[in-house]
Motif scaffolding. Structure first.
Motif, short mmCIF file in Angstrom:
data_model
loop_
_atom_site.label_atom_id
_atom_site.label_comp_id
_atom_site.label_asym_id
_atom_site.label_seq_id
_atom_site.Cartn_x
_atom_site.Cartn_y
_atom_site.Cartn_z
N ARG A 47 0.84 -1.22 0.00
CA ARG A 47 0.00 0.00 0.00
C ARG A 47 0.86 1.25 0.00
O ARG A 47 0.50 2.26 -0.60
CB ARG A 47 -0.92 0.02 1.23
CG ARG A 47 -1.95 -1.08 1.22
CD ARG A 47 -3.08 -0.74 2.15
NE ARG A 47 -3.70 -1.94 2.70
CZ ARG A 47 -4.85 -1.94 3.34
NH1 ARG A 47 -5.52 -0.80 3.51
NH2 ARG A 47 -5.35 -3.06 3.83
N ASP A 100 4.11 -0.01 -3.37
CA ASP A 100 3.78 -0.80 -4.56
C ASP A 100 5.01 -1.20 -5.36
O ASP A 100 4.91 -1.39 -6.56
CB ASP A 100 2.77 -0.04 -5.43
CG ASP A 100 1.87 -0.99 -6.19
OD1 ASP A 100 1.76 -2.16 -5.76
OD2 ASP A 100 1.29 -0.58 -7.21
N ALA A 116 -1.03 0.12 6.56
CA ALA A 116 -2.12 -0.80 6.20
C ALA A 116 -3.07 -0.87 7.41
O ALA A 116 -3.09 0.04 8.23
CB ALA A 116 -1.55 -2.16 5.83
#
Ligand code: NAI
Length: 483
Positions: free
Chosen positions: A250, A253, A401
């Motif tokens: 997140r 990437d 996250a």
């Protein structure tokens, strides 16, 4: 119903409630404990101050505690870990509306300042009518520390002066205690006297509790939830195996496959992290100080090296030690251009963020919230280069996250709930020491999660049980067994 609370936005409650509903389905252990005890109400009269990441899973824990009769006040134990929709759902409750909340007082939002963080922790310990809680549910030990330090400093008559040695956070903490002492010089002494016990979630908080017990300063009995086998060997390992790469993906990437990923520490968290990175095809290097853990890592096929020797090679660095200054500012300057630096241990001091900010000429650019590029000026032969730091060095699986998934947290929180019941309903049976839950309860927590996975357990015959010296109904292992 009117009660105080402070969250980002109550209109997020509906979105939060949908997530809670799905989480409940994935939390069979917690839900069956809810069912087992909702009639007998073992936590009736318990006033629990909860300091634990305010996520969707935690909202299910909160509603389990209240279903068992408890009143709670809740804060997060990290400035970035709150899921705002979960906090809103917990305040609104299953039967309330944003205009008429019926849930519980929560003081948490994603992106608190340090001042706000400690204010929220103060709020959960300050109950209406001037009372305090009678139980603490802690993660990392901050709520417990506030009561202990507050009481120590009240008895000394003052908060020690702030010095250059203090971290920014400790200076803010001292300021909060100064303020509370100015309002009521006996606040923490009174609160400390009213607490029956604390249940602690994580390795770092448990470490703090054993230190207090060792010096005879622990004010109330404590249950070390972390060292239930169904907590540390599951949440710390399989939870991080899931949420480490979730946070990396997140935040950045970047493709993990083929990269050199350096995992500092190969305890329970490190084992899960190394496995998930290897699962993505990363070439994992482990650093360790403990020969046993270093050997384990080598036997799993990981290269074990010193951090200094892999600084120029690593693409991703993750600290998992619970120790401080594991990655120093000097280390960070020597890393590859665009290396990713992240911590998944409880506190932000594993990476020397204060030292990083002090490097001459360093520039910080926000890529997006909780993702920052730190650019170092050209020096000698080395041109300008940068590293990417996640969550300002705070635990990135919750900052970048949403932490561990529900199924694993069902194990941790089933232990938490059982531990709260144990300490609250059996005052006098526990001294001011740190205890772990008995093995039959640990086995019970595991058992509660088997059906959902379609596991069919083999049953011992009486003769087999006698042969290996256990009861047919368990416990199946001696205390010293390590799993
Ligand atoms: P652990 O004690 O099992 O493992 C830590 C390992 O780090 C040990 O093997 C130790 O020898 C090693 N270590 C210590 N100093 C080191 C150094 N300077 N360099 C390399 N290795 C070093 O602890 P556990 O349970 O793995 O927890 C680690 C941290 O993660 C704690 O702060 C804990 O509270 C936190 N935690 C975070 C979670 C999350 O969701 N982010 C979940 C569970 C725990």
């Amino acid at each position: 119903m009117s009660f105080d609370h402070k969250v980002r936005d109550l209109s997020l409650a509906e979105a939060g409630r949908h997530q809670l509903r799905l989480a409940e389905h994935e939390m069979p252990g917690l839900m069956s404990i809810r069912e087992e005890f909702s009639e007998s109400q073992p936590l009736k009269g318990a006033k629990i101050a909860g300091s634990l990441h305010m996520t969707v899973q935690t909202a299910v824990l909160i509603e389990t505690l209240t279903a068992l009769g408890a009143e709670v006040r809740w804060a997060s134990c990290n400035i970035y870990s709150t899921q705002d929709e979960a906090a809103a759902a917990a305040v609104v409750g299953p039967d309330g509306t944003p205009e008429d909340p019926q849930g519980v007082p929560v003081f948490a939002w994603k992106g608190e300042t340090l001042e706000e963080y400690w204010d929220c922790t103060n709020q959960i310990l300050t109950w209406p009518g001037g009372d305090g809680p009678n139980m603490i549910l802690d993660d990392g030990g901050d709520a417990t520390m506030l009561v202990h330090k507050g009481m120590e400093w009240e008895q000394a008559g003052q908060v020690p002066p702030t010095t250059d040695e203090d971290s920014e956070e400790f200076a803010v903490f001292k300021e909060l205690v100064r303020r509370t002492m100015a309002d009521d010089p006996q606040k923490w002494t009174k609160i400390g006297a009213g607490i029956k016990g604390v249940t602690e979630e994580t390795t770092t908080g448990v470490h703090r509790l054993y230190e207090l017990a060792k010096t005879g300063d622990l004010l109330f009995p404590a249950i070390n939830v972390n060292d239930s086998v169904t907590k540390s060997k599951f949440d710390n390992k399989y939870g991080c195996r899931h949420s480490l790469i979730d946070g990396l993906n997140r935040a950045t990437d970047v493709l993990i496959g083929g990269k050199v990923a350096v995992v500092c520490g190969y305890g329970d968290v490190g084992k899960g992290c190394a496995q998930s990175l290897a699962g993505q095809g990363a070439r994992v290097v482990v650093t360790e100080i403990d020969p046993i853990c270093a050997l384990q890592a080598a036997m799993e096929g990981y290269r074990v090296a010193r951090l200094e020797d892999v600084l120029a090679e690593g693409d991703i660095f993750v600290t998992t030690t619970g120790n401080f200054d594991v990655i120093t500012a000097e280390h960070m300057v020597q890393m590859k251009d665009k290396a990713i630096v992240a911590n998944i241990g409880h506190f932000d001091n594993e990476i020397d963020m204060a030292g990083l900010a002090k490097i001459e000429g360093v520039k910080k650019t926000e890529i997006k919230p909780q993702v920052h590029e730190w650019t170092f000026p050209a020096s000698g032969d080395r041109p300008e280069h940068s590293i990417i730091v996640l969550s300002e060095g705070r635990l990135m699986n919750l900052g970048n996250a949403t932490g561990h998934p529900s199924f694993v947290m069902s194990n941790s929180f089933a232990n938490q709930t059982i531990a709260q019941i144990e300490l609250f309903t059996k005052p006098g049976e526990y001294d001011k020491q740190v205890y772990v839950l008995p093995k039959h309860l640990d086995e019970k927590v595991a058992r509660l999660h088997l059906d959902a996975l379609g596991v069919r357990l083999t049953e011992l015959t009486k003769e087999q049980a006698d042969y290996i010296g256990v009861d047919v109904a368990g416990p199946y292992k001696p205390e010293h067994y390590r799993y």
